[in-house]
Write an enzyme that holds these catalytic residues in place. Structure first.
Site, mmCIF file in Angstrom:
data_model
loop_
_atom_site.group_PDB
_atom_site.id
_atom_site.type_symbol
_atom_site.label_atom_id
_atom_site.label_comp_id
_atom_site.label_asym_id
_atom_site.label_seq_id
_atom_site.Cartn_x
_atom_site.Cartn_y
_atom_site.Cartn_z
ATOM 1 N N GLU A 176 0.828 -1.223 0.000
ATOM 2 C CA GLU A 176 0.000 0.000 0.000
ATOM 3 C C GLU A 176 0.852 1.259 0.000
ATOM 4 O O GLU A 176 0.677 2.160 0.826
ATOM 5 C CB GLU A 176 -0.951 0.004 1.198
ATOM 6 C CG GLU A 176 -2.011 -1.067 1.109
ATOM 7 C CD GLU A 176 -3.112 -0.921 2.155
ATOM 8 O OE1 GLU A 176 -2.869 -0.317 3.198
ATOM 9 O OE2 GLU A 176 -4.219 -1.420 1.901
ATOM 10 N N GLU A 374 -5.856 -8.192 -0.929
ATOM 11 C CA GLU A 374 -6.549 -7.919 0.339
ATOM 12 C C GLU A 374 -7.978 -7.520 0.032
ATOM 13 O O GLU A 374 -8.224 -6.725 -0.877
ATOM 14 C CB GLU A 374 -5.918 -6.753 1.116
ATOM 15 C CG GLU A 374 -4.592 -7.052 1.741
ATOM 16 C CD GLU A 374 -4.066 -5.901 2.597
ATOM 17 O OE1 GLU A 374 -4.875 -5.130 3.152
ATOM 18 O OE2 GLU A 374 -2.836 -5.779 2.702
HETATM 19 P P1 P53 Z 1 -7.092 -2.567 9.522
HETATM 20 C C1 P53 Z 1 -6.447 1.781 5.767
HETATM 21 C C2 P53 Z 1 -7.104 1.828 4.555
HETATM 22 C C3 P53 Z 1 -6.914 0.798 3.661
HETATM 23 C C4 P53 Z 1 -6.069 -0.255 3.970
HETATM 24 O O1 P53 Z 1 -6.844 -2.553 7.954
HETATM 25 C C5 P53 Z 1 -5.394 -0.271 5.146
HETATM 26 C C6 P53 Z 1 -5.602 0.719 6.057
HETATM 27 C C7 P53 Z 1 -4.970 0.611 7.376
HETATM 28 O O2 P53 Z 1 -5.872 0.776 8.381
HETATM 29 O O3 P53 Z 1 -4.479 -1.215 5.459
HETATM 30 C C8 P53 Z 1 -4.496 -2.487 4.918
HETATM 31 O O4 P53 Z 1 -6.174 -3.579 10.098
HETATM 32 C C9 P53 Z 1 -3.152 -3.095 5.261
HETATM 33 C C10 P53 Z 1 -3.237 -4.163 6.292
HETATM 34 C C11 P53 Z 1 -4.396 -3.884 7.222
HETATM 35 C C12 P53 Z 1 -5.680 -3.974 6.416
HETATM 36 O O5 P53 Z 1 -5.660 -3.072 5.336
HETATM 37 O O6 P53 Z 1 -6.788 -1.181 9.973
HETATM 38 O O7 P53 Z 1 -2.407 -3.521 4.156
HETATM 39 O O8 P53 Z 1 -1.992 -4.253 6.931
HETATM 40 O O9 P53 Z 1 -4.450 -4.703 8.332
HETATM 41 C C13 P53 Z 1 -6.935 -3.741 7.218
HETATM 42 O O10 P53 Z 1 -8.522 -2.941 9.710
#
Ligand code: P53
Length: 476
Positions: A176, A374
């Site tokens: 990201e 993801e």
């Molecule tokens: P969490 C923000 C917006 C989009 C993706 O996020 C993001 C985030 C971070 O908050 O991160 C990705 O754990 C990232 C992962 C993360 C996952 O999204 O905040 O690549 O490491 O855990 C989900 O709910």
């Protein structure tokens, strides 16, 4: 006939710092993630000045995958995964980041992990840097502000490419990488190890750090291909499409600029060049960035093989009444809620069609294969009287997104390599540091306070996802 080819990469995604724990095991150094405390929906995570005794640092133990990986991988095989996306903790390989020689115990850990995966025919998909750079590179060098970081990163990439060249085929450089374009404290720190100083312009620092990362990424792509021409090396972009709030052309222009400003990293990593609007912006702002002609050649020669991206939610934006000609007012200040969509408990908009839209957008713009690395639904899970978790909301979210993904392939002709739902085993949230913001099909007994047995269990979504994979996406 099924939509997906028989070698479609159905999998699951995690990141080293969010599940491994063992933060000092085998000579591991302190990473960025190790100085971040636990927060929640209302309380942001604190970034402390080193480790402060008595504070709760959830990544230190995480779910102790470091100690449980053999049993966990067995469970992943039972789930039916064809691939497993994780990252290599840079600090296990180079504990401080600036050593000459790598740490053998760290290298050995990933050898063992990859062997364990390959034993069950699970393909590793590896991110080089996922929010976990050595903290020493922050305190001693100022993070990615510093050109020296390129060499440190490239050295790390070279070591792991060489070591795992016969075990890992799919790689991504920076997770990201575009999160920092929002200029918030969290994104700048986790992407680039940067805490903006009072005399600094956050935007200028972000573009400088981002440029060095783009060069480092392009060098890694070239070196990786030299080491093993079969490597598939991707970028990794956070995708959240931005829609215009109204039919006003100004809102359309604003949304377009928001997308351009968010995906300039994509232009650099996929097309190998800076977009025209951004070059003009640098000039107008007198940023005077350290971007050499040689850097531009490197970027041109190091474009990626595929686009890895995360997708969770979409956004809506509105132009200001006094919007400047370049439409570059701080973009996040102009976001509005989408009345057409529902939100998760953390306020993330649920928009399955947005995934199909994003796939089309990437495909049109860069003409490269896509890999959804993801996607998922963070939720509070409740156990019933038998200790079972009936997570229909999670299955519903994933099902609706897979349906759209199928339309993107079937109807729109998008080239899609695979799909790895995020946090398919419960882990520490990156944004909030919580355990109880859960994405998993595998439950892990640990709560926000850090209490629990770490015991693993299957939620209802476990059997559901197994059947999805087994039917190659036909049985949703
Ligand atoms: P969490 C923000 C917006 C989009 C993706 O996020 C993001 C985030 C971070 O908050 O991160 C990705 O754990 C990232 C992962 C993360 C996952 O999204 O905040 O690549 O490491 O855990 C989900 O709910």
């Amino acid at each position: 006939m099924s939509t997906f080819s028989k070698d479609f990469l159905w999998g699951g995604a995690v990141a080293a710092h969010q599940l491994e724990g063992g933060w000092q095991a085998g000579g591991k150094g302190v990473s960025l993630a190790d100085v971040m405390t636990a927060g929640d929906n209302e309380t942001p995570r604190e970034i402390t000045d080193g480790i402060i005794p008595g504070k709760n640092y959830p990544n230190h133990e995480a779910i102790d995958f470091y100690g449980h990986y053999k049993d966990d991988v067995k469970l992943f095989a039972e789930l039916g995964l064809k691939c497993f996306r994780t990252s290599i903790a840079w600090t296990r390989i180079f504990p401080n980041g600036d050593e000459d020689e790598p740490n053998e115990a760290g290298l050995k850990f990933y050898d063992d992990l990859f062997d364990e995966l390959l034993k069950y025919n699970i393909e590793p998909v590896i991110t080089l840097s996922h929010f976990e750079m050595p903290y020493h590179l922050v305190t001693e060098y100022g993070g990615w502000r510093n050109r020296k970081l390129i060499d440190f990163f490239v050295k790390f990439a070279k070591v792991v490419f060489k070591r795992y060249q016969n075990k890992v085929k799919y790689w991504m450089t920076f997770n990201e990488i575009n999160n920092q374009t929002g200029l918030n404290k969290w994104g700048l720190f986790t992407n680039s190890g940067i805490l903006v100083q009072p005399d600094e312009d956050a935007e200028k620092v972000m573009y400088q750090a981002g440029h060095y990362e783009a060069v480092a990424s392009a060098l890694a792509v070239q070196i990786g291909h030299q080491i093993n021409p079969k490597f598939q090396i991707g970028c990794m972009l956070a995708m959240g499409p931005t829609y215009a709030a109204t039919t006003s052309p100004k809102d359309a222009m604003k949304a377009e600029r928001a997308m351009q400003a968010n995906y300039w990293f994509g232009d650099v990593q996929c097309k190998g060049r800076y977009p025209g609007w951004l070059k003009r912006y640098f000039e107008r702002k007198n940023f005077d960035l350290d971007i050499t002609l040689e850097d531009l050649d490197v970027i041109k020669a190091g474009t990626v093989d595929y686009i890895g991206f995360s997708y969770y939610a979409s956004h809506v934006i509105k132009a200001d009444d006094n919007e400047p000609e370049d439409y570059m007012t701080p973009l996040h200040n102009h976001e509005v809620k989408n009345p057409a969509l529902e939100r998760s408990d953390w306020g993330w908009e649920i928009d399955p069609v947005g995934l199909r839209y994003s796939m089309n957008w990437f495909s049109d713009r860069y003409d490269l294969p896509l890999f959804i690395v993801e996607n998922g639904f963070g939720a509070f899970d409740k156990k019933d009287e038998n200790g079972q978790i009936h997570d229909d909301y999670r299955m519903d979210y994933l099902r609706r997104h897979i349906e759209q993904m199928k339309l993107a392939v079937d109807v729109d002709g998008v080239d899609l390599m695979g799909y790895t739902p995020w946090g398919f085993i419960d882990l520490v949230s990156a944004g909030t540091g919580q355990m109880d913001k859960r994405y998993g099909m595998i439950y892990v007994d640990k709560n926000d306070a850090g209490e629990g047995t770490l015991k693993r269990g299957k939620k209802d979504s476990f059997a559901w996802y197994h059947q999805v994979i087994e039917s190659n996406g036909e049985n949703l």
